[in-house]
Motif scaffolding. Structure first.
Motif, mmCIF file in Angstrom:
data_model
loop_
_atom_site.group_PDB
_atom_site.id
_atom_site.type_symbol
_atom_site.label_atom_id
_atom_site.label_comp_id
_atom_site.label_asym_id
_atom_site.label_seq_id
_atom_site.Cartn_x
_atom_site.Cartn_y
_atom_site.Cartn_z
ATOM 1 N N ARG A 11 -1.234 0.559 -50.089
ATOM 2 C CA ARG A 11 -1.923 1.812 -50.412
ATOM 3 C C ARG A 11 -2.077 1.874 -51.917
ATOM 4 N NH1 ARG A 11 -2.669 2.041 -46.069
ATOM 5 N NH2 ARG A 11 -4.730 1.956 -46.980
ATOM 6 N N SER A 12 -3.042 2.629 -52.382
ATOM 7 C CA SER A 12 -3.146 2.850 -53.817
ATOM 8 C C SER A 12 -2.027 3.799 -54.218
ATOM 9 C CB SER A 12 -4.494 3.479 -54.157
ATOM 10 O OG SER A 12 -5.518 2.556 -53.954
ATOM 11 N N ARG A 14 -0.044 5.958 -57.004
ATOM 12 C CA ARG A 14 -0.327 6.596 -58.295
ATOM 13 C C ARG A 14 0.872 7.333 -58.858
ATOM 14 N NH1 ARG A 14 -4.824 7.230 -54.883
ATOM 15 N NH2 ARG A 14 -6.655 6.067 -55.589
ATOM 16 N N TRP A 68 -1.658 9.540 -65.110
ATOM 17 C CA TRP A 68 -0.607 9.122 -64.168
ATOM 18 C C TRP A 68 -0.315 7.629 -64.324
ATOM 19 C CZ3 TRP A 68 -1.970 5.163 -61.072
ATOM 20 C CH2 TRP A 68 -3.336 4.974 -60.825
ATOM 21 N N CYS A 120 -2.271 -0.007 -58.018
ATOM 22 C CA CYS A 120 -3.523 0.748 -57.845
ATOM 23 C C CYS A 120 -4.603 0.048 -58.654
ATOM 24 C CB CYS A 120 -3.388 2.204 -58.291
ATOM 25 S SG CYS A 120 -4.861 3.181 -57.880
ATOM 26 N N ARG A 161 -9.957 5.294 -42.491
ATOM 27 C CA ARG A 161 -10.866 4.153 -42.397
ATOM 28 C C ARG A 161 -11.882 4.379 -41.297
ATOM 29 N NH1 ARG A 161 -8.786 3.335 -46.715
ATOM 30 N NH2 ARG A 161 -7.908 1.359 -47.435
#
Ligand SMILES: Cc1cc2nc3c(=O)[nH]c(=O)nc-3n(C[C@H](O)[C@H](O)[C@H](O)COP(=O)(O)O)c2cc1C
Length: 194
Positions: A11-12, A14, A68, A120, A161
């Motif tokens: 997952r991205s 942050r 971030w 990310c 998705r």
């Protein structure tokens, strides 16, 4: 971790723990990632690893103020030596050079998962500013920045998705029925359920 899990679990991220990533680990990841495919095997990438707090802040600022990013202990700036590719492939070369960098970036992100790290992809930045900050030559483009570090315990939302059946055609554009009968569209559901 197998490739399937790495793809499904990435997952991205942050938000990162205040924990450094060992240089040995970054070295190992990049040492493996350099085996990624590239057009004509030209490997038109260079990697700048940024860990200095001041430089990280400067970079985050010119990444559309995505502050971030500074939580991540390191950035990997993937630089595109596009001339290597345009000299070989002419007009198509610029596009190939970007695809090659994207391919190595994805490889790095998946390898990071294997090492318990998260990443990310940052595409929103001012090229000239990154070039100036990192002293990147004019004939090299900063292409992709990856933040990398250990995920903070913040819940990252489930990935949204599009369904496979809306993405795939058979034999030609628009054709929804496969020539061969079978459970093509059930496969991913099974993987996710595992
Ligand atoms: C070309 C590209 C550029 C992106 N640029 C940014 C960015 O500047 N900042 C950011 O927070 N995420 C960026 N992302 C991450 C996407 O927002 C993210 O991949 C997408 O929302 C899907 O979420 P997931 O990665 O968690 O599956 C970028 C991703 C790609 C492939």
């Amino acid at each position: 971790m197998d490739v399937k899990d790495a793809v499904l679990q990435r997952r991205s991220v942050r938000s990162y723990k205040n924990k450094d990533v060992k240089l040995e680990v970054l070295g190992e990841i990049l040492d493996i990632a350099r085996y990624a495919a590239s057009s004509g095997n030209l490997q038109n990438w260079k990697f700048i690893i940024v860990t200095d707090d001041k430089v990280k802040e400067e970079i985050a600022t010119v990444c559309l103020e995505q502050m971030w990013m500074t939580e991540a202990p390191a950035y990997i700036v993937i630089c595109n030596q596009f001339k290597k590719v345009t000299e070989t492939f002419g007009k198509l070369g610029k596009m190939y050079s970007i695809q090659n960098c994207a391919n190595v970036a994805t490889t790095i992100m998946l390898l990071a998962k294997e090492y318990g790290l998260d990443t990310c992809w940052i595409g929103g930045f001012n090229n000239d500013s990154i070039q100036r900050i990192l002293k990147i030559p004019e004939d090299v483009d900063p292409e992709i920045i990856l933040t990398i570090g250990y995920e903070n315990d913040v819940k990252v939302s489930e990935p949204v998705r599009e369904e496979l059946k809306t993405l795939v055609f058979f034999e030609k554009w628009g054709k929804k029925e496969a020539k061969i009968k079978g459970g093509f569209f059930n496969k991913l559901k099974k993987i996710l359920k595992k």
